[in-house]
Design a protein around this motif. Structure first.
Motif, PDB file in Angstrom:
ATOM      1  N   ARG A  44     -86.140-101.768 -12.031  1.00 54.25           N
ATOM      2  CA  ARG A  44     -85.347-102.876 -11.058  1.00 54.25           C
ATOM      3  C   ARG A  44     -84.409-102.171 -10.599  1.00 54.25           C
ATOM      4  O   ARG A  44     -84.103-102.277  -9.285  1.00 54.25           O
ATOM      5  CB  ARG A  44     -84.857-103.846 -11.928  1.00 54.25           C
ATOM      6  N   ASP A  45     -83.488-101.317 -11.126  1.00 51.80           N
ATOM      7  CA  ASP A  45     -82.397-100.727 -10.369  1.00 51.80           C
ATOM      8  C   ASP A  45     -82.867 -99.629  -9.362  1.00 51.80           C
ATOM      9  O   ASP A  45     -82.190 -99.501  -8.551  1.00 51.80           O
ATOM     10  CB  ASP A  45     -81.822 -99.807 -11.594  1.00 51.80           C
ATOM     11  N   GLN A  46     -83.940 -99.142  -9.540  1.00 50.60           N
ATOM     12  CA  GLN A  46     -84.603 -98.089  -8.466  1.00 50.60           C
ATOM     13  C   GLN A  46     -84.889 -98.864  -7.523  1.00 50.60           C
ATOM     14  O   GLN A  46     -84.681 -98.495  -6.277  1.00 50.60           O
ATOM     15  CB  GLN A  46     -85.778 -97.417  -9.218  1.00 50.60           C
ATOM     16  N   ILE A  47     -85.817 -99.854  -7.706  1.00 55.26           N
ATOM     17  CA  ILE A  47     -86.061-101.008  -6.610  1.00 55.26           C
ATOM     18  C   ILE A  47     -85.055-101.200  -5.723  1.00 55.26           C
ATOM     19  O   ILE A  47     -84.971-101.398  -4.382  1.00 55.26           O
ATOM     20  CB  ILE A  47     -87.100-101.990  -7.172  1.00 55.26           C
ATOM     21  N   ASN A  48     -83.746-101.899  -6.583  1.00 58.10           N
ATOM     22  CA  ASN A  48     -82.562-102.216  -5.805  1.00 58.10           C
ATOM     23  C   ASN A  48     -81.957-101.226  -4.953  1.00 58.10           C
ATOM     24  O   ASN A  48     -81.648-101.338  -3.729  1.00 58.10           O
ATOM     25  CB  ASN A  48     -81.712-103.011  -6.995  1.00 58.10           C
ATOM     26  N   ALA A  49     -82.102 -99.998  -5.482  1.00 56.03           N
ATOM     27  CA  ALA A  49     -81.416 -98.921  -4.849  1.00 56.03           C
ATOM     28  C   ALA A  49     -82.297 -98.659  -3.591  1.00 56.03           C
ATOM     29  O   ALA A  49     -81.557 -98.446  -2.420  1.00 56.03           O
ATOM     30  CB  ALA A  49     -81.152 -97.817  -5.637  1.00 56.03           C
ATOM     31  N   GLU A  50     -83.751 -98.718  -3.586  1.00 58.54           N
ATOM     32  CA  GLU A  50     -84.591 -98.411  -2.328  1.00 58.54           C
ATOM     33  C   GLU A  50     -84.078 -99.351  -1.219  1.00 58.54           C
ATOM     34  O   GLU A  50     -83.806 -99.119   0.121  1.00 58.54           O
ATOM     35  CB  GLU A  50     -85.836 -98.438  -2.866  1.00 58.54           C
ATOM     36  N   LEU A  51     -84.356-100.666  -1.742  1.00 58.54           N
ATOM     37  CA  LEU A  51     -83.969-101.684  -0.887  1.00 58.54           C
ATOM     38  C   LEU A  51     -82.463-101.691  -0.270  1.00 58.54           C
ATOM     39  O   LEU A  51     -82.445-102.120   0.945  1.00 58.54           O
ATOM     40  CB  LEU A  51     -83.951-103.285  -1.668  1.00 58.54           C
ATOM     41  N   ILE A  60     -78.662-104.161  12.236  1.00 58.89           N
ATOM     42  CA  ILE A  60     -78.047-105.518  12.486  1.00 58.89           C
ATOM     43  C   ILE A  60     -76.597-105.267  11.916  1.00 58.89           C
ATOM     44  O   ILE A  60     -76.137-104.307  11.537  1.00 58.89           O
ATOM     45  CB  ILE A  60     -78.812-106.590  11.700  1.00 58.89           C
ATOM     46  N   SER A  61     -75.884-106.239  12.121  1.00 56.23           N
ATOM     47  CA  SER A  61     -74.301-106.297  11.725  1.00 56.23           C
ATOM     48  C   SER A  61     -74.332-106.318  10.168  1.00 56.23           C
ATOM     49  O   SER A  61     -75.264-106.752   9.392  1.00 56.23           O
ATOM     50  CB  SER A  61     -73.790-107.508  12.427  1.00 56.23           C
ATOM     51  N   MET A  62     -73.146-105.706   9.641  1.00 58.73           N
ATOM     52  CA  MET A  62     -72.921-105.600   8.327  1.00 58.73           C
ATOM     53  C   MET A  62     -73.023-107.017   7.642  1.00 58.73           C
ATOM     54  O   MET A  62     -73.445-107.205   6.404  1.00 58.73           O
ATOM     55  CB  MET A  62     -71.619-105.068   7.888  1.00 58.73           C
ATOM     56  N   ARG A  63     -72.377-107.947   8.259  1.00 59.39           N
ATOM     57  CA  ARG A  63     -72.147-109.326   7.916  1.00 59.39           C
ATOM     58  C   ARG A  63     -73.687-109.876   7.576  1.00 59.39           C
ATOM     59  O   ARG A  63     -74.122-110.728   6.683  1.00 59.39           O
ATOM     60  CB  ARG A  63     -71.588-110.456   9.051  1.00 59.39           C
ATOM     61  N   GLU A  64     -74.566-109.629   8.628  1.00 60.64           N
ATOM     62  CA  GLU A  64     -76.206-110.111   8.539  1.00 60.64           C
ATOM     63  C   GLU A  64     -76.748-109.323   7.210  1.00 60.64           C
ATOM     64  O   GLU A  64     -77.334-109.938   6.553  1.00 60.64           O
ATOM     65  CB  GLU A  64     -76.844-109.995   9.829  1.00 60.64           C
ATOM     66  N   LYS A  65     -76.523-108.177   7.189  1.00 55.52           N
ATOM     67  CA  LYS A  65     -76.943-107.263   6.102  1.00 55.52           C
ATOM     68  C   LYS A  65     -76.647-107.883   4.703  1.00 55.52           C
ATOM     69  O   LYS A  65     -77.676-107.888   3.674  1.00 55.52           O
ATOM     70  CB  LYS A  65     -76.663-105.917   6.052  1.00 55.52           C
ATOM     71  N   GLU A  66     -75.635-108.407   4.385  1.00 54.24           N
ATOM     72  CA  GLU A  66     -75.132-109.077   3.078  1.00 54.24           C
ATOM     73  C   GLU A  66     -75.579-110.068   2.784  1.00 54.24           C
ATOM     74  O   GLU A  66     -75.867-110.426   1.604  1.00 54.24           O
ATOM     75  CB  GLU A  66     -73.507-108.958   3.128  1.00 54.24           C
ATOM     76  N   ARG A  67     -76.385-110.861   3.846  1.00 57.11           N
ATOM     77  CA  ARG A  67     -77.001-112.148   3.654  1.00 57.11           C
ATOM     78  C   ARG A  67     -78.461-112.206   3.672  1.00 57.11           C
ATOM     79  O   ARG A  67     -79.020-113.072   3.194  1.00 57.11           O
ATOM     80  CB  ARG A  67     -76.563-113.143   4.816  1.00 57.11           C
ATOM     81  N   LEU A  68     -79.019-110.968   3.757  1.00 60.59           N
ATOM     82  CA  LEU A  68     -80.376-110.646   3.460  1.00 60.59           C
ATOM     83  C   LEU A  68     -80.799-110.797   2.139  1.00 60.59           C
ATOM     84  O   LEU A  68     -80.297-110.118   1.359  1.00 60.59           O
ATOM     85  CB  LEU A  68     -80.713-109.353   4.168  1.00 60.59           C
ATOM     86  N   SER A  69     -81.924-111.523   2.211  1.00 60.62           N
ATOM     87  CA  SER A  69     -82.656-111.581   0.455  1.00 60.62           C
ATOM     88  C   SER A  69     -83.733-110.451   0.754  1.00 60.62           C
ATOM     89  O   SER A  69     -83.831-109.588   1.587  1.00 60.62           O
ATOM     90  CB  SER A  69     -83.505-112.945   0.316  1.00 60.62           C
ATOM     91  N   TYR A  70     -84.367-110.247  -0.513  1.00 59.92           N
ATOM     92  CA  TYR A  70     -85.173-109.113  -0.601  1.00 59.92           C
ATOM     93  C   TYR A  70     -86.528-109.262   0.342  1.00 59.92           C
ATOM     94  O   TYR A  70     -86.731-108.488   0.798  1.00 59.92           O
ATOM     95  CB  TYR A  70     -85.833-109.152  -1.999  1.00 59.92           C
ATOM     96  N   ALA A  75     -89.220-108.071   5.313  1.00 57.74           N
ATOM     97  CA  ALA A  75     -89.913-108.734   6.547  1.00 57.74           C
ATOM     98  C   ALA A  75     -89.218-107.832   7.655  1.00 57.74           C
ATOM     99  O   ALA A  75     -90.191-107.269   8.683  1.00 57.74           O
ATOM    100  CB  ALA A  75     -89.509-109.974   6.907  1.00 57.74           C
ATOM    101  N   LEU A  76     -87.805-107.532   7.818  1.00 54.32           N
ATOM    102  CA  LEU A  76     -87.335-106.870   8.836  1.00 54.32           C
ATOM    103  C   LEU A  76     -87.660-105.413   9.036  1.00 54.32           C
ATOM    104  O   LEU A  76     -87.980-104.955   9.921  1.00 54.32           O
ATOM    105  CB  LEU A  76     -85.763-106.921   8.802  1.00 54.32           C
ATOM    106  N   VAL A  77     -87.883-104.800   7.760  1.00 58.89           N
ATOM    107  CA  VAL A  77     -88.369-103.303   7.732  1.00 58.89           C
ATOM    108  C   VAL A  77     -89.778-103.156   8.127  1.00 58.89           C
ATOM    109  O   VAL A  77     -89.877-102.344   9.134  1.00 58.89           O
ATOM    110  CB  VAL A  77     -88.305-102.853   6.264  1.00 58.89           C
ATOM    111  N   CYS A  78     -90.559-104.320   8.076  1.00 59.61           N
ATOM    112  CA  CYS A  78     -91.982-104.213   8.346  1.00 59.61           C
ATOM    113  C   CYS A  78     -92.004-104.324  10.031  1.00 59.61           C
ATOM    114  O   CYS A  78     -92.446-103.693  10.681  1.00 59.61           O
ATOM    115  CB  CYS A  78     -92.773-105.369   8.020  1.00 59.61           C
ATOM    116  N   LEU A  79     -90.991-105.266  10.427  1.00 56.39           N
ATOM    117  CA  LEU A  79     -91.001-105.393  12.093  1.00 56.39           C
ATOM    118  C   LEU A  79     -90.760-103.961  12.696  1.00 56.39           C
ATOM    119  O   LEU A  79     -91.293-103.685  13.627  1.00 56.39           O
ATOM    120  CB  LEU A  79     -90.199-106.402  12.386  1.00 56.39           C
ATOM    121  N   GLN A  80     -89.603-103.687  11.886  1.00 52.19           N
ATOM    122  CA  GLN A  80     -89.197-102.190  12.892  1.00 52.19           C
ATOM    123  C   GLN A  80     -90.404-101.172  12.652  1.00 52.19           C
ATOM    124  O   GLN A  80     -90.195-100.274  13.385  1.00 52.19           O
ATOM    125  CB  GLN A  80     -87.698-101.710  11.766  1.00 52.19           C
TER     126      GLN A  80
END
Length: 289
Positions: A44-51, A60-70, A75-80
């Motif tokens: 879990r720690d490894q997955i969290n670090a990768e995410l 995107i802005s830091m504020r938006e990044k802090e609100r992102l769920s897994y 979804a955003l990574v796949c879009l990029q």
């Protein structure tokens, strides 16, 4: 009493059989119990670090990044990634603020880019003004255009996209309801009806499904009034016709929707404004009326 083997039917002596006898195996020594709790925590720690690493690379802005769920992060990574595969670094559509908020506000809708299979590749940030959902929230609905459309229209949209893909450069248009936020539905009584107008463009030569993209402008059919404002008369236009559907009068707001002045339409047939694919249906409805 003679006992016969059930397999070879030969007479047997007591406690004999033609089948090999299994030696009695010594009981296995019980393995010591090993807890997997620490291993699970390490994964879990490894997955969290990768995410977290992937999240830090999103444009995107830091504020938006802090609100992102897994889910939103992936979804955003796949879009990029889909955008990076389709567009070279020099031709990729600008992401987020780089396109310019003022420029986006001048558009009658939002920009949409799809892959040949209908996967979402790019959505302009002003989608929130049309659907009440941000790009992140819209991606939570799914990763294809069919996930954000009304289910009943998906088959027709698929046929339109297939036609456009077979003839690159040909412009196609379809109208469908798109998913909106709960607040939007409560305020306006349902989802937003949007006109999607676009075409497939080959990004490299020779063209192939992996190097073509559907570029489209998604415009709301009716502009929703702002909070607290009364609906504008420009939201609709009214026309009067004789029995063969020739215009004899039309309101001035027709210019906003069709680009024609009132004087240009009077005396013309209503059928001259219809798309050829809709002429048969319109004639049938005309006869019914």
């Amino acid at each position: 009493m003679t006992i016969f083997c059930s397999h070879c039917h030969q007479p047997l002596q007591a406690e004999m059989s033609c089948l090999p006898r299994r030696d009695k195996q010594a009981p296995r020594a019980s393995r010591p119990f090993r807890s997997t709790k620490s291993a699970s925590k390490a994964r879990r720690d490894q997955i969290n670090a990768e995410l977290q690493e992937l999240r830090s690379l999103l444009p995107i802005s830091m504020r938006e990044k802090e609100r992102l769920s897994y889910l939103h992060t992936m979804a955003l990574v796949c879009l990029q990634l889909r955008g990076a595969q389709l567009f070279s670094p020099g031709s990729a559509p600008p992401a987020g603020p780089a396109l310019g908020t003022e420029l986006l506000s001048l558009l009658p809708g939002f920009l949409l880019v799809l892959s040949a299979s209908g996967k979402l590749v790019y959505i302009s940030e002003n989608v929130a003004q049309v659907l009440g959902l941000s790009v992140v929230e819209l991606l939570a609905q799914g990763d294809t255009v069919f996930d954000i459309l009304d289910g009943q229209a998906c088959e027709d949209v698929y046929k339109k996209l297939l036609l456009a893909q077979q003839e690159p450069g040909r412009e196609v248009t379809f109208v469908s309801e798109m998913c909106t936020s709960k607040a939007f539905r409560l305020k306006h009584g349902g989802n937003r009806v949007v006109t999607v107008c676009g075409r497939f463009v080959a990004l490299s030569w020779p063209p192939s499904p992996s190097t073509t993209a559907f570029l489209a402008l998604c415009s709301p059919v009716l502009q929703s009034p702002a909070d607290g404002e009364v609906g504008s008369q420009d939201d609709i236009f009214q026309s009067t016709h004789i029995l063969d559907m020739t215009f004899i009068d039309v309101t001035e707001s027709v210019t906003y929707h069709l680009g024609y002045r009132k004087e240009e339409l009077v005396g013309q047939s209503w059928y001259s404004l219809l798309h050829p694919e809709d002429a048969d249906l319109a004639a049938a409805l005309h006869r019914a009326v």
